[in-house]
Design an enzyme around this catalytic site. Sequence first.
Site, PDB file in Angstrom:
ATOM      1  N   ARG A  40       6.584  -2.407  11.247  1.00 45.32           N
ATOM      2  CA  ARG A  40       6.567  -2.799   9.630  1.00 45.32           C
ATOM      3  C   ARG A  40       7.703  -1.719   9.097  1.00 45.32           C
ATOM      4  O   ARG A  40       7.929  -1.723   7.934  1.00 45.32           O
ATOM      5  CB  ARG A  40       5.333  -2.277   8.933  1.00 45.32           C
ATOM      6  CG  ARG A  40       4.368  -3.563   8.642  1.00 45.32           C
ATOM      7  CD  ARG A  40       3.095  -2.842   8.325  1.00 45.32           C
ATOM      8  NE  ARG A  40       2.400  -3.801   7.506  1.00 45.32           N
ATOM      9  CZ  ARG A  40       1.209  -4.349   7.597  1.00 45.32           C
ATOM     10  NH1 ARG A  40       0.719  -4.426   8.961  1.00 45.32           N
ATOM     11  NH2 ARG A  40       0.605  -5.096   6.749  1.00 45.32           N
ATOM     12  N   ARG A  46      -9.510 -14.548  -0.100  1.00 46.14           N
ATOM     13  CA  ARG A  46      -9.879 -13.577   1.011  1.00 46.14           C
ATOM     14  C   ARG A  46     -10.653 -12.421   0.780  1.00 46.14           C
ATOM     15  O   ARG A  46     -11.794 -12.420   1.398  1.00 46.14           O
ATOM     16  CB  ARG A  46      -8.519 -13.356   2.107  1.00 46.14           C
ATOM     17  CG  ARG A  46      -9.138 -12.836   3.432  1.00 46.14           C
ATOM     18  CD  ARG A  46      -7.838 -12.425   4.391  1.00 46.14           C
ATOM     19  NE  ARG A  46      -7.104 -11.436   4.015  1.00 46.14           N
ATOM     20  CZ  ARG A  46      -5.889 -11.112   4.695  1.00 46.14           C
ATOM     21  NH1 ARG A  46      -5.537 -11.682   5.599  1.00 46.14           N
ATOM     22  NH2 ARG A  46      -5.476  -9.829   4.443  1.00 46.14           N
ATOM     23  N   ARG A 105     -12.307  -6.684   2.238  1.00 46.87           N
ATOM     24  CA  ARG A 105     -11.492  -5.668   2.295  1.00 46.87           C
ATOM     25  C   ARG A 105     -10.896  -5.042   0.833  1.00 46.87           C
ATOM     26  O   ARG A 105     -10.711  -5.898   0.363  1.00 46.87           O
ATOM     27  CB  ARG A 105      -9.853  -6.106   2.997  1.00 46.87           C
ATOM     28  CG  ARG A 105     -10.462  -6.308   4.456  1.00 46.87           C
ATOM     29  CD  ARG A 105      -8.920  -7.130   5.017  1.00 46.87           C
ATOM     30  NE  ARG A 105      -7.710  -6.430   4.763  1.00 46.87           N
ATOM     31  CZ  ARG A 105      -6.759  -6.683   5.352  1.00 46.87           C
ATOM     32  NH1 ARG A 105      -6.720  -7.583   6.363  1.00 46.87           N
ATOM     33  NH2 ARG A 105      -5.558  -6.252   4.950  1.00 46.87           N
ATOM     34  N   ARG A 135       1.547  -3.734  -1.627  1.00 48.09           N
ATOM     35  CA  ARG A 135       1.654  -3.980  -0.071  1.00 48.09           C
ATOM     36  C   ARG A 135       2.997  -4.925  -0.182  1.00 48.09           C
ATOM     37  O   ARG A 135       3.532  -4.750   0.909  1.00 48.09           O
ATOM     38  CB  ARG A 135       0.448  -4.700   0.382  1.00 48.09           C
ATOM     39  CG  ARG A 135      -0.637  -3.829   0.441  1.00 48.09           C
ATOM     40  CD  ARG A 135      -2.009  -4.387   0.700  1.00 48.09           C
ATOM     41  NE  ARG A 135      -2.082  -5.232   1.852  1.00 48.09           N
ATOM     42  CZ  ARG A 135      -3.210  -6.368   1.788  1.00 48.09           C
ATOM     43  NH1 ARG A 135      -4.027  -6.594   0.791  1.00 48.09           N
ATOM     44  NH2 ARG A 135      -3.169  -6.973   2.926  1.00 48.09           N
TER      45      ARG A 135
HETATM   46  P1  AMP Z   1      -2.695  -5.713   7.497  1.00 42.22           P
HETATM   47  O1  AMP Z   1      -4.109  -5.907   8.006  1.00 42.22           O
HETATM   48  O2  AMP Z   1      -1.724  -5.986   8.534  1.00 42.22           O
HETATM   49  O3  AMP Z   1      -2.454  -6.359   6.329  1.00 42.22           O
HETATM   50  O4  AMP Z   1      -2.804  -4.277   7.497  1.00 42.22           O
HETATM   51  C1  AMP Z   1      -3.575  -3.610   6.438  1.00 42.22           C
HETATM   52  C2  AMP Z   1      -2.969  -2.390   6.141  1.00 42.22           C
HETATM   53  O5  AMP Z   1      -3.104  -1.316   7.450  1.00 42.22           O
HETATM   54  C3  AMP Z   1      -1.639  -2.012   5.884  1.00 42.22           C
HETATM   55  O6  AMP Z   1      -1.526  -2.222   4.416  1.00 42.22           O
HETATM   56  C4  AMP Z   1      -1.144  -0.609   6.112  1.00 42.22           C
HETATM   57  O7  AMP Z   1      -2.037   0.321   5.368  1.00 42.22           O
HETATM   58  C5  AMP Z   1      -1.891  -0.546   7.520  1.00 42.22           C
HETATM   59  N1  AMP Z   1      -1.158  -0.855   8.458  1.00 42.22           N
HETATM   60  C6  AMP Z   1      -1.371  -2.000   9.462  1.00 42.22           C
HETATM   61  N2  AMP Z   1      -0.336  -2.083  10.395  1.00 42.22           N
HETATM   62  C7  AMP Z   1       0.725  -1.126   9.931  1.00 42.22           C
HETATM   63  C8  AMP Z   1       1.779  -0.686  10.297  1.00 42.22           C
HETATM   64  N3  AMP Z   1       2.479  -1.359  11.512  1.00 42.22           N
HETATM   65  N4  AMP Z   1       2.289   0.412   9.976  1.00 42.22           N
HETATM   66  C9  AMP Z   1       2.138   1.195   8.906  1.00 42.22           C
HETATM   67  N5  AMP Z   1       0.647   0.792   8.494  1.00 42.22           N
HETATM   68  C10 AMP Z   1       0.032  -0.211   8.827  1.00 42.22           C
END
Ligand code: AMP
Length: 368
Positions: A267, A306, A312, A324
């Site tokens: 990311r 969702r 969540r 985000r």
């Molecule tokens: P997601 O389920 O992929 O939407 O991730 C949820 C949250 O986890 C994100 O908003 C970040 O806070 C954290 N997160 C997930 N993947 C990463 C990443 N590669 N780098 C930093 N934070 C992450």
Amino acid sequence: MIKLHDKFFKPYLKEEQILAAIDKMAKEIAADYKDETPLFVGVLNGAFMFVADFLKAYQHPCEVSFVRLSSYQGLTSTGIVETLLDVPDEMEGKSVIILEDVVDTGRTLKQLVHLFNNTNVKEFKIGTLFYKSDVYNGEYTIDYVGLEIPDHFIVGYGLDYNELGRNLREVYQLNQTDMINLVLFGKPGAGKGTQAGFLKEKYNLKHISTGDVFRYNIKNGTELGNLAKSYIDKGDLVPDEVTIDMLKAEVEKNPDAAGFIFDGFPRTAAQAEALDNFLESKDMKVNATIALEAEDDILVERLLERGKSSGRSDDQDETKIRNRFDEYNEKTAPLKAYYEEQGKFHSVNGIGEIDEITKRLSKVIDSL
Ligand code: AMP
């Protein structure tokens, strides 16, 4: 193609080829020993079938016995060789010829030589049906070889993969398809997790979602979870060092994977570079980065929906969702250029029926 446990194997050596190699070995050994009564010592378990066919081909006076060693576990030689059945008694003054099914690194041989060095045999020779000359350490002379083969993992004709395959009459080799490593790219709510669920089944890949790993750790109250929680709750990114280490650990947990789907990683630019370096150190690479594209307003709607069922916290509040997206635009979107430069960036329309989108993704993967 046959399947043993979780792996596929393709035909490699036919029964006739194996028997012809054994016949040739028997003739060579007979030329040296037919006027004596040599003692053939088979190395269990793998050599049982070879020894049986060898003795049928060697029609001169001889004795036979076995030792049992073990060094393989799964697909790789463990390096630890155990003696499970020791050398036969009464070997004094005899010419002993070891019959091995396969010699590769030579670790088992070392143990065998060690076993026989402590005896008072007249002579000690080594014969092997299969010989992987590319990987053999060359420590001892191999006196008789059936077939020289490349360093493939093989099963059948006495050889096993986790105990299966010994009863096959022919030899098969591990079917190593090239690894596919995919990065699923896209804003929160674009459908990365849903699509990864289908793609991992279709292409036999291991799905790593960094978001899922964080949530799992938060749920279990681990140190990593406690650290990540404050960032995730606000919709901020977790610091790179933490995320990168976690991702590496997840990959390391799956040494036998046929490939990975990275969902939610990388990311940031630092993560993308770390991923490339890490994969390179393992002789792997990202094959493709596929972005699921959708407009923000549709994504906000999806995420709020969702959030009603997922629980969540970061899906339940539009401000956090928009944060985000900001994180994505600022830190993740620039990776498009990073992967475009490597010729690995693909874009797919993320709006439509779920199976329709899976088809669009599959089309990209099948073209790799
Ligand atoms: P997601 O389920 O992929 O939407 O991730 C949820 C949250 O986890 C994100 O908003 C970040 O806070 C954290 N997160 C997930 N993947 C990463 C990443 N590669 N780098 C930093 N934070 C992450």
